[in-house]
Scaffold this motif. Structure first.
Motif, mmCIF file in Angstrom:
data_model
loop_
_atom_site.group_PDB
_atom_site.id
_atom_site.type_symbol
_atom_site.label_atom_id
_atom_site.label_comp_id
_atom_site.label_asym_id
_atom_site.label_seq_id
_atom_site.Cartn_x
_atom_site.Cartn_y
_atom_site.Cartn_z
ATOM 1 N N MET A 86 -1.414 1.821 -1.203
ATOM 2 C CA MET A 86 -2.049 2.995 -1.821
ATOM 3 C C MET A 86 -3.567 2.906 -1.770
ATOM 4 S SD MET A 86 0.239 4.035 -5.072
ATOM 5 C CE MET A 86 -0.531 5.635 -5.349
ATOM 6 N N ASP A 87 -4.102 1.712 -2.013
ATOM 7 C CA ASP A 87 -5.561 1.544 -1.969
ATOM 8 C C ASP A 87 -6.113 1.838 -0.575
ATOM 9 O OD1 ASP A 87 -5.612 0.930 -4.601
ATOM 10 O OD2 ASP A 87 -5.866 -1.224 -4.360
ATOM 11 N N SER A 88 -5.305 1.592 0.443
ATOM 12 C CA SER A 88 -5.765 1.827 1.816
ATOM 13 C C SER A 88 -5.620 3.302 2.209
ATOM 14 C CB SER A 88 -4.977 0.958 2.788
ATOM 15 O OG SER A 88 -3.676 1.488 2.942
ATOM 16 N N GLY A 89 -5.039 4.099 1.308
ATOM 17 C CA GLY A 89 -4.885 5.525 1.591
ATOM 18 C C GLY A 89 -3.669 5.840 2.443
ATOM 19 N N LYS A 90 -2.835 4.829 2.721
ATOM 20 C CA LYS A 90 -1.641 5.080 3.540
ATOM 21 C C LYS A 90 -0.472 5.518 2.663
ATOM 22 C CE LYS A 90 -2.771 2.185 7.468
ATOM 23 N NZ LYS A 90 -3.292 0.830 7.253
ATOM 24 N N ARG A 91 0.621 5.889 3.318
ATOM 25 C CA ARG A 91 1.796 6.382 2.596
ATOM 26 C C ARG A 91 2.799 5.277 2.345
ATOM 27 N NH1 ARG A 91 4.510 9.688 6.555
ATOM 28 N NH2 ARG A 91 6.077 9.968 4.954
ATOM 29 N N ILE A 92 3.476 5.383 1.225
ATOM 30 C CA ILE A 92 4.605 4.485 0.946
ATOM 31 C C ILE A 92 5.806 5.049 1.721
ATOM 32 C CG2 ILE A 92 6.087 3.523 -0.872
ATOM 33 C CD1 ILE A 92 3.098 2.762 -1.155
ATOM 34 N N PRO A 93 6.517 4.192 2.484
ATOM 35 C CA PRO A 93 7.636 4.702 3.287
ATOM 36 C C PRO A 93 8.717 5.374 2.426
ATOM 37 C CG PRO A 93 7.277 2.358 3.698
ATOM 38 C CD PRO A 93 6.317 2.755 2.632
ATOM 39 N N THR A 94 9.402 6.319 3.026
ATOM 40 C CA THR A 94 10.376 7.132 2.292
ATOM 41 C C THR A 94 11.440 6.329 1.522
ATOM 42 O OG1 THR A 94 10.007 9.067 3.651
ATOM 43 C CG2 THR A 94 12.146 8.933 2.577
ATOM 44 N N PRO A 95 12.079 5.313 2.117
ATOM 45 C CA PRO A 95 13.131 4.609 1.356
ATOM 46 C C PRO A 95 12.608 3.959 0.069
ATOM 47 C CG PRO A 95 13.201 3.987 3.663
ATOM 48 C CD PRO A 95 11.951 4.781 3.475
ATOM 49 N N GLY B 33 4.182 15.967 -5.521
ATOM 50 C CA GLY B 33 3.945 14.802 -4.658
ATOM 51 C C GLY B 33 5.053 14.542 -3.645
ATOM 52 N N ASN B 34 6.188 15.137 -3.829
ATOM 53 C CA ASN B 34 7.293 15.090 -2.873
ATOM 54 C C ASN B 34 7.809 16.509 -2.710
ATOM 55 O OD1 ASN B 34 7.774 12.099 -4.165
ATOM 56 N ND2 ASN B 34 8.328 12.215 -2.024
ATOM 57 N N PRO B 35 8.386 16.895 -1.567
ATOM 58 C CA PRO B 35 8.569 16.073 -0.369
ATOM 59 C C PRO B 35 7.301 15.980 0.470
ATOM 60 C CG PRO B 35 9.377 18.279 0.028
ATOM 61 C CD PRO B 35 8.912 18.258 -1.387
ATOM 62 N N ARG B 36 7.200 14.870 1.205
ATOM 63 C CA ARG B 36 6.099 14.698 2.140
ATOM 64 C C ARG B 36 6.584 14.865 3.568
ATOM 65 N NH1 ARG B 36 4.877 8.750 0.659
ATOM 66 N NH2 ARG B 36 7.080 8.838 1.243
ATOM 67 N N SER B 37 7.868 15.192 3.717
ATOM 68 C CA SER B 37 8.430 15.399 5.054
ATOM 69 C C SER B 37 9.750 16.161 4.923
ATOM 70 C CB SER B 37 8.698 14.056 5.734
ATOM 71 O OG SER B 37 9.696 13.355 5.015
ATOM 72 N N LEU B 38 10.252 16.616 6.057
ATOM 73 C CA LEU B 38 11.545 17.299 6.082
ATOM 74 C C LEU B 38 12.651 16.369 5.576
ATOM 75 C CD1 LEU B 38 13.397 19.630 6.875
ATOM 76 C CD2 LEU B 38 13.357 18.792 9.220
ATOM 77 N N ARG B 39 12.591 15.129 6.016
ATOM 78 C CA ARG B 39 13.588 14.147 5.597
ATOM 79 C C ARG B 39 13.618 14.017 4.065
ATOM 80 N NH1 ARG B 39 12.347 7.997 6.918
ATOM 81 N NH2 ARG B 39 14.308 6.982 6.441
ATOM 82 N N GLU B 40 12.445 13.982 3.455
ATOM 83 C CA GLU B 40 12.403 13.876 1.991
ATOM 84 C C GLU B 40 12.925 15.147 1.318
ATOM 85 O OE1 GLU B 40 8.915 10.516 1.466
ATOM 86 O OE2 GLU B 40 8.547 12.531 0.703
ATOM 87 N N ALA B 41 12.649 16.284 1.936
ATOM 88 C CA ALA B 41 13.162 17.543 1.365
ATOM 89 C C ALA B 41 14.687 17.530 1.356
ATOM 90 C CB ALA B 41 12.639 18.734 2.169
ATOM 91 N N GLU B 42 15.278 16.999 2.421
ATOM 92 C CA GLU B 42 16.747 16.933 2.501
ATOM 93 C C GLU B 42 17.316 15.942 1.482
ATOM 94 O OE1 GLU B 42 17.147 18.146 7.232
ATOM 95 O OE2 GLU B 42 17.039 16.038 6.662
ATOM 96 N N LEU B 43 16.647 14.807 1.333
ATOM 97 C CA LEU B 43 17.089 13.826 0.334
ATOM 98 C C LEU B 43 17.002 14.404 -1.076
ATOM 99 C CD1 LEU B 43 15.329 10.581 1.663
ATOM 100 C CD2 LEU B 43 17.796 10.938 1.487
ATOM 101 N N MET B 44 15.930 15.124 -1.332
ATOM 102 C CA MET B 44 15.760 15.728 -2.661
ATOM 103 C C MET B 44 16.851 16.753 -2.929
ATOM 104 S SD MET B 44 11.612 16.035 -2.645
ATOM 105 C CE MET B 44 11.465 17.138 -4.037
ATOM 106 N N LYS B 45 17.201 17.511 -1.919
ATOM 107 C CA LYS B 45 18.260 18.508 -2.085
ATOM 108 C C LYS B 45 19.573 17.832 -2.484
ATOM 109 C CE LYS B 45 20.536 22.312 0.364
ATOM 110 N NZ LYS B 45 21.865 21.848 0.819
ATOM 111 N N ASP B 46 19.884 16.719 -1.800
ATOM 112 C CA ASP B 46 21.109 15.980 -2.135
ATOM 113 C C ASP B 46 21.068 15.474 -3.571
ATOM 114 O OD1 ASP B 46 22.022 16.429 0.403
ATOM 115 O OD2 ASP B 46 21.573 14.430 1.154
ATOM 116 N N ALA B 47 19.918 14.969 -3.975
ATOM 117 C CA ALA B 47 19.789 14.451 -5.348
ATOM 118 C C ALA B 47 19.962 15.582 -6.359
ATOM 119 C CB ALA B 47 18.427 13.771 -5.522
ATOM 120 N N PHE B 48 19.328 16.712 -6.113
ATOM 121 C CA PHE B 48 19.440 17.832 -7.061
ATOM 122 C C PHE B 48 20.881 18.341 -7.121
ATOM 123 C CE2 PHE B 48 14.727 18.801 -6.124
ATOM 124 C CZ PHE B 48 14.332 17.954 -7.130
#
Ligand code: ZN
Length: 221
Positions: free
Chosen positions: A59-68, A94-109
């Protein structure tokens, strides 16, 4: 608000679009629960173990934490707050940051049987986002953050303590350009995904804070 159909509001936008401000206003008026990925990661980064240390470094480097890794923390928090969400509804920031995350969120909801989900995009242009992030200022004395928007642009000294206003050191142009490029490449496909499901509301984020909030409220109610 019916207990059986809690509203789930996913708020999306480029860095600097004012999502945090708008989320706070919604919570104040409607009493939503708040799930912010940045807060979750910062909290997890305080833990003294392998992932804690690594999250902090990334986070300090400004990079992203991987999805899993991100998603595991996110889903655990959802599980903890599900009863409150059933009562109050939820704002996701703050989420989703990608299509993959949007799909994961849909499953969770779906798992929690939350069907009333919608995504709000706070639209600001790339240029506007860049200006807001490079030109926003902070009070040297009290730490008050002065956004680069509306009347704040004219402010010469801190309106709370009279302190000197300086540009924030961490808002360096290269890191900001990388974040904006990433939005185009990864976040926009997630936005398209909501649009195709007819769950997307676009709000013009260039307007003053109170006008933006008015438009968001119309979308939420
Ligand atoms: Zn001040």
């Amino acid at each position: 608000m019916s207990n059986k159909k809690p509203k789930i509001i996913i708020i999306i936008g480029r860095s600097g679009c004012g999502k945090g401000t708008q989320a706070k206003l919604l919570i104040k008026e409607f009493g939503f629960e708040y799930l912010g990925s940045g807060d979750l990661l910062r909290k997890r980064g305080e833990k003294d173990d392998f992932s804690g240390e690594k999250i902090k470094k990334v986070m300090d480097s400004g990079k992203r934490i991987p999805t899993p890794i991100m998603f595991r923390i996110w889903a655990e928090r959802i599980e903890e707050m599900k009863d409150e969400v059933n009562k109050k509804g939820l704002i996701v920031d703050g989420n989703p940051r990608s299509l993959r995350e949007a799909e994961l969120m849909k499953d969770a909801f779906e798992w929690y049987e939350w069907k009333d989900t919608r995504a709000i995009v706070l639209d600001i242009s790339e240029q506007e986002a860049f200006d807001r992030l490079t030109k926003r200022r902070i009070c040297k004395a009290c730490g008050r953050l002065i956004p680069w928007v509306g009347n704040f642009k004219e402010m010469k000294i801190c309106d709370e303590c009279g302190g000197e206003l300086i540009t924030r050191a961490d808002d360096n142009p290269e890191a900001i350009k990388a974040r904006l490029a990433y939005y185009k490449k990864d976040v926009e496909p997630a936005i398209d995904y909501y649009e195709k499901q007819d769950k997307l509301i676009r709000v013009d984020g260039d307007k003053p804070i109170e006008d933006v909030y008015y438009d968001i409220k119309k979308a939420v109610e």
